[in-house]
Scaffold this motif. Structure first.
Motif, PDB file in Angstrom:
ATOM      1  N   PRO A   1       0.808  -1.226   0.000  1.00  0.00           N
ATOM      2  CA  PRO A   1       0.000   0.000   0.000  1.00  0.00           C
ATOM      3  C   PRO A   1       0.838   1.271   0.000  1.00  0.00           C
ATOM      4  CG  PRO A   1      -0.753  -1.529   1.695  1.00  0.00           C
ATOM      5  CD  PRO A   1       0.542  -2.061   1.178  1.00  0.00           C
ATOM      6  N   THR A   2       0.272   2.309  -0.656  1.00  0.00           N
ATOM      7  CA  THR A   2       0.869   3.632  -0.511  1.00  0.00           C
ATOM      8  C   THR A   2       0.028   4.494   0.424  1.00  0.00           C
ATOM      9  OG1 THR A   2      -0.247   4.306  -2.527  1.00  0.00           O
ATOM     10  CG2 THR A   2       2.074   3.723  -2.708  1.00  0.00           C
TER      11      THR A   2
ATOM     12  N   SER B   1       9.012   3.492   3.393  1.00  0.00           N
ATOM     13  CA  SER B   1       9.553   2.320   2.696  1.00  0.00           C
ATOM     14  C   SER B   1       8.559   1.202   2.967  1.00  0.00           C
ATOM     15  CB  SER B   1      10.942   1.946   3.205  1.00  0.00           C
ATOM     16  OG  SER B   1      10.832   1.223   4.413  1.00  0.00           O
ATOM     17  N   PRO B   2       8.628   0.118   2.204  1.00  0.00           N
ATOM     18  CA  PRO B   2       7.691  -0.991   2.460  1.00  0.00           C
ATOM     19  C   PRO B   2       8.194  -1.926   3.565  1.00  0.00           C
ATOM     20  CG  PRO B   2       8.425  -0.915   0.151  1.00  0.00           C
ATOM     21  CD  PRO B   2       9.366  -0.091   0.959  1.00  0.00           C
ATOM     22  N   GLN B   3       9.067  -1.465   4.438  1.00  0.00           N
ATOM     23  CA  GLN B   3       9.771  -2.314   5.394  1.00  0.00           C
ATOM     24  C   GLN B   3       8.868  -3.320   6.124  1.00  0.00           C
ATOM     25  OE1 GLN B   3      13.003  -2.630   5.938  1.00  0.00           O
ATOM     26  NE2 GLN B   3      12.597  -4.213   7.457  1.00  0.00           N
TER      27      GLN B   3
ATOM     28  N   ARG C   1       7.765   2.965  -4.665  1.00  0.00           N
ATOM     29  CA  ARG C   1       7.851   4.397  -4.419  1.00  0.00           C
ATOM     30  C   ARG C   1       7.785   4.645  -2.909  1.00  0.00           C
ATOM     31  NH1 ARG C   1       6.731   8.183  -8.138  1.00  0.00           N
ATOM     32  NH2 ARG C   1       7.691   6.701  -9.523  1.00  0.00           N
ATOM     33  N   CYS C   2       8.672   5.494  -2.432  1.00  0.00           N
ATOM     34  CA  CYS C   2       8.744   5.813  -1.008  1.00  0.00           C
ATOM     35  C   CYS C   2       8.649   7.323  -0.837  1.00  0.00           C
ATOM     36  CB  CYS C   2      10.066   5.327  -0.414  1.00  0.00           C
ATOM     37  SG  CYS C   2      10.437   3.608  -0.762  1.00  0.00           S
ATOM     38  N   TYR C   3       8.214   7.753   0.344  1.00  0.00           N
ATOM     39  CA  TYR C   3       7.940   9.175   0.570  1.00  0.00           C
ATOM     40  C   TYR C   3       8.503   9.622   1.912  1.00  0.00           C
ATOM     41  CZ  TYR C   3       4.495   7.868  -2.948  1.00  0.00           C
ATOM     42  OH  TYR C   3       3.883   7.366  -4.060  1.00  0.00           O
TER      43      TYR C   3
ATOM     44  N   THR D   1      12.508   6.149  -5.204  1.00  0.00           N
ATOM     45  CA  THR D   1      12.221   4.763  -5.527  1.00  0.00           C
ATOM     46  C   THR D   1      13.271   3.836  -4.944  1.00  0.00           C
ATOM     47  OG1 THR D   1      11.193   5.489  -7.591  1.00  0.00           O
ATOM     48  CG2 THR D   1      11.774   3.164  -7.423  1.00  0.00           C
ATOM     49  N   GLN D   2      12.809   2.735  -4.391  1.00  0.00           N
ATOM     50  CA  GLN D   2      13.716   1.686  -3.938  1.00  0.00           C
ATOM     51  C   GLN D   2      13.441   0.409  -4.722  1.00  0.00           C
ATOM     52  OE1 GLN D   2      13.046   1.074   0.275  1.00  0.00           O
ATOM     53  NE2 GLN D   2      14.369   2.792   0.851  1.00  0.00           N
ATOM     54  N   LEU D   3      14.521  -0.315  -5.039  1.00  0.00           N
ATOM     55  CA  LEU D   3      14.348  -1.718  -5.418  1.00  0.00           C
ATOM     56  C   LEU D   3      14.411  -2.474  -4.108  1.00  0.00           C
ATOM     57  CD1 LEU D   3      14.167  -4.120  -7.321  1.00  0.00           C
ATOM     58  CD2 LEU D   3      16.659  -4.081  -7.481  1.00  0.00           C
ATOM     59  N   ASP D   4      13.249  -2.936  -3.669  1.00  0.00           N
ATOM     60  CA  ASP D   4      13.087  -3.464  -2.319  1.00  0.00           C
ATOM     61  C   ASP D   4      13.011  -4.985  -2.379  1.00  0.00           C
ATOM     62  OD1 ASP D   4      12.701  -2.846   0.457  1.00  0.00           O
ATOM     63  OD2 ASP D   4      10.630  -3.534   0.222  1.00  0.00           O
TER      64      ASP D   4
END
Length: 593
Positions: free
Chosen positions: A164-165, A194-196, A215-217, A231-234
């Motif tokens: 989710p964003t 981040s999607p951590q 996408r991170c904010y 942007t992260q390659l997570d």
RNA sequence: GGUCCCGUGGAGCAGUCAGGAGUGCUCGCCGCCCUGUCAAGGCGGAGGUCGCGGGUUCAAAUCCCGUCGGGACCGCCA
């Protein structure tokens, strides 16, 4: 079909072919009786000739960046008129018909690769900027990087999952962007930093291998390498050790650099411990493209009467130095400039000794304060030779002094031309400390609070939080952290002990990330991962100075988008409907954070 | 929050230190000429709130104060 061929693909093999092309007028050269148009499309440029036709009359009206369609025959250029600069320079297309698909108004700037345009103007008309070779190439390179990463990860069995964003604030430590919720006035979503936590829960969910170009904010001040959205390659995987993740990180990096920078990574990459990196380079992201390592002088100078140094040594701190080759030839003004440079980054100053170019005799304000013995052995102690300058830093706080020297080292590298701009130097920085002291006397997580202590410390990190080490690893390229990750805590009990050290109460932990702790209850697998700073990776590959070059529609320093003029005020109606102004009825309703 | 740099026709610059008519350069734009160019060429022309506001001065693009915008850095960003 608007066209039968792409302009840039035509060659001598197509001579006598009848072709229809569509694209833009890159340039026109009107000779009266004959007119040349460079027709540009996505594939490149070809020369179109107008002569003795109805089309030629219309061609006089063409202007740069008109969008046109032409039909004509491919022919070999007259002898002597070939253009070896162009891939299509052997041939040209003689236009028989011309259709203007779209006229172009006078341009705000020239769409021309050799013209300099300020970034502000470029971004305001980014669609025109992107017609230029360089900017277009950077965005295309990013697409290729995405493709390379997706391919490699998919072949490895990684599953791409979107998270989710609109979510809940997660504890990365930066300020959140907040989104009001119309249906629940007074409640707000946060955009993810981040999607951590989600990726950890996907591990609990049994996917074992996850990735996402996410996408991170973060609502912080911006820099050349920071945007409010980035942007992260997570990546996250279960049942992996640090070695496994490092191997994966290297394979991704190697694939990117091999295919996009024509550089083969020397694998395995060197690994520095975090403490080594600080001791030798004064940075947790050392630029290994040049030497000039720091020298610790704490023991060497023990017993000195110079208060600046003895004060730091007696307080259990650090004195060190970095050498500027040839620095003795600097003028007094330049040496004073270093003091201003140091003060600008919060230091008291930057002590220095210059070694006379002929005699090697140490000189300078600091030299007067040091004993004969200390001066005599100084050059050897720091690896300096006659004609060099030696800069010192001293502080009760070891890392503070090292960071100043590390910054000085980089500045020396730049000023002395020690950095090979074409070089690539990668390394891993491993074994980072778990915690660092806060100003309030407590502890804060250096990575994030879900980072696992390494086996040496897992049973005892509370006893000496300042020394405890983690399973954390960063990959560094030319002084940039391009990816970082860790093995996570998958044990609730360990997690709760970490919260204790951080001074996070059980209630606070439940409030902030109870959903993660709940998830860890149900047979959570050991897991770990890594996240690449994708904008920075692409900027490095593109040899760009700023990540804005590899973002299609970037924002400026103030978070302003010059193209759309966002952010904008909202209407009173929007404001009322969004529930922004909701006032909690009682104090208890307000969440204390 | 702090430091530094920049703001001059559509684009990029010079002019600012040392005040004297909007002065100059490259490109673009408009018109005319031109049959082998390729960053075409020639002739002519249009286009300005010198970011904005205030101050000093006989006189301000230029000096001073403030402000806005952009960039770089420090703080901040695990």
């Amino acid at each position: 079909m608007y066209r039968t061929h792409l302009a840039g693909t035509l060659s001598a093999a197509d001579v006598d072919q009848q072709v229809t092309l569509a694209g833009w007028v890159a340039r026109r050269r009107d000779h009266g009786g004959v007119e040349f148009i460079d027709l540009r499309d996505v594939s490149g440029v070809v020369q179109v000739v107008f002569r003795d036709s109805e089309a030629a009359k219309v061609a006089h009206e063409l202007r740069n960046e008109f969008c046109i369609e032409i039909t004509g025959a491919v022919s070999r250029r007259p002898a002597g008129n070939e253009n070896p600069e162009l891939p299509t320079g052997e041939i040209e297309v003689t236009a028989e018909s011309l259709t203007v698909l779209s006229e172009a108004a006078p341009l705000p700037f020239q769409v021309d690769d050799h013209i300099d345009v300020s970034e502000d103007v470029r971004l305001r008309h980014r669609y025109l900027d992107l017609r230029r070779t360089g900017p277009a190439k950077a965005i295309r390179l990013r697409s290729k990087a995405n493709h390379i990463a997706r391919n490699l990860l998919a072949e490895d069995g990684y599953v791409e999952v979107e998270t989710p964003t609109l979510t809940r604030s997660t504890p990365e430590g930066a300020r959140d962007f907040l989104v009001p919720v119309r249906l629940q006035p007074g409640n707000w979503y946060a955009l993810p930093q981040s999607p951590q936590l989600f990726k950890q829960l996907l591990m609990v969910g049994g996917f074992e291998k996850y990735y996402q170009i996410a996408r991170c904010y973060r609502d912080e001040d911006f820099r050349a390498d920071r945007q409010p959205e980035f942007t992260q390659l997570d990546i996250e995987a279960s049942f992996v050790t640090q070695e496994d993740v490092i191997d994966l990180g290297e394979r991704i990096t190697a694939a990117l650099w091999s295919e996009l920078a024509d550089y083969e990574l020397p694998r395995p990459l060197p690994q520095l411990t975090w403490h080594d990196a600080m001791d030798r380079y004064g940075s947790d992201k050392p630029d290994l493209r040049f030497g000039q390592e720091l020298s610790e002088l704490t023991d060497y100078l023990r017993g000195t009467s110079f208060r600046v140094f003895s004060g730091a040594i007696d307080a259990g701190g650090y004195v060190g130095a970095v050498v500027m080759p040839g620095g003795a030839s600097q003028t007094r003004k330049e040496l004073d400039g270093w003091q201003d440079w140091a003060k600008a980054r919060g230091a008291k100053g930057l002590a220095y000794v210059v070694l006379n170019a002929e005699t090697g005799e140490p000189k300078g304000p600091v030299a007067k304060n040091l004993s004969e013995e200390h001066l005599a052995g100084l050059a050897d102690a720091v690896g300096a030779k006659a004609g060099d300058a030696v800069f010192f830093a001293a502080s009760p706080d070891r890392h503070e002094a090292q960071e100043l020297l590390g910054a000085a080292r980089l500045e020396i590298g730049r000023r002395c031309g020690l950095i090979d701009e074409d070089a690539w130097a990668f390394c891993w920085v491993v074994d980072a400390p778990m915690f660092e002291p806060t100003d309030e006397g407590g502890w804060t997580a250096i990575h994030h609070p879900f980072t696992s202590p390494n086996p040496d410390w897992i049973d005892k990190f509370e006893t000496d939080p300042g020394s405890a080490l983690t399973y954390a690893y960063d990959i560094v390229c030319n002084g940039n952290e391009i990816a970082g990750g860790s093995i996570r805590i998958h044990d609730r009990e360990v997690q709760s002990r970490v919260f204790d050290v951080l001074g996070i109460t059980h209630e606070e932990a439940q409030e902030k990330f109870g959903f993660l702790l709940e998830g860890l209850k149900y047979g959570a697998p050991p897991h770990g991962g890594i996240a690449f700073g994708w904008d920075r990776v692409c900027a490095l590959l593109a040899k760009a100075d700023s990540i804005r070059e590899v973002i299609a529609f970037p924002k400026t320093g103030g978070g302003y988008d010059p193209l759309t003029a966002a952010p904008t005020p909202i209407t009173p109606e929007q404001r009322a409907e969004a529930g922004i102004d909701h006032v909690p009825e009682t104090d208890e309703d307000a969440v204390d954070e």
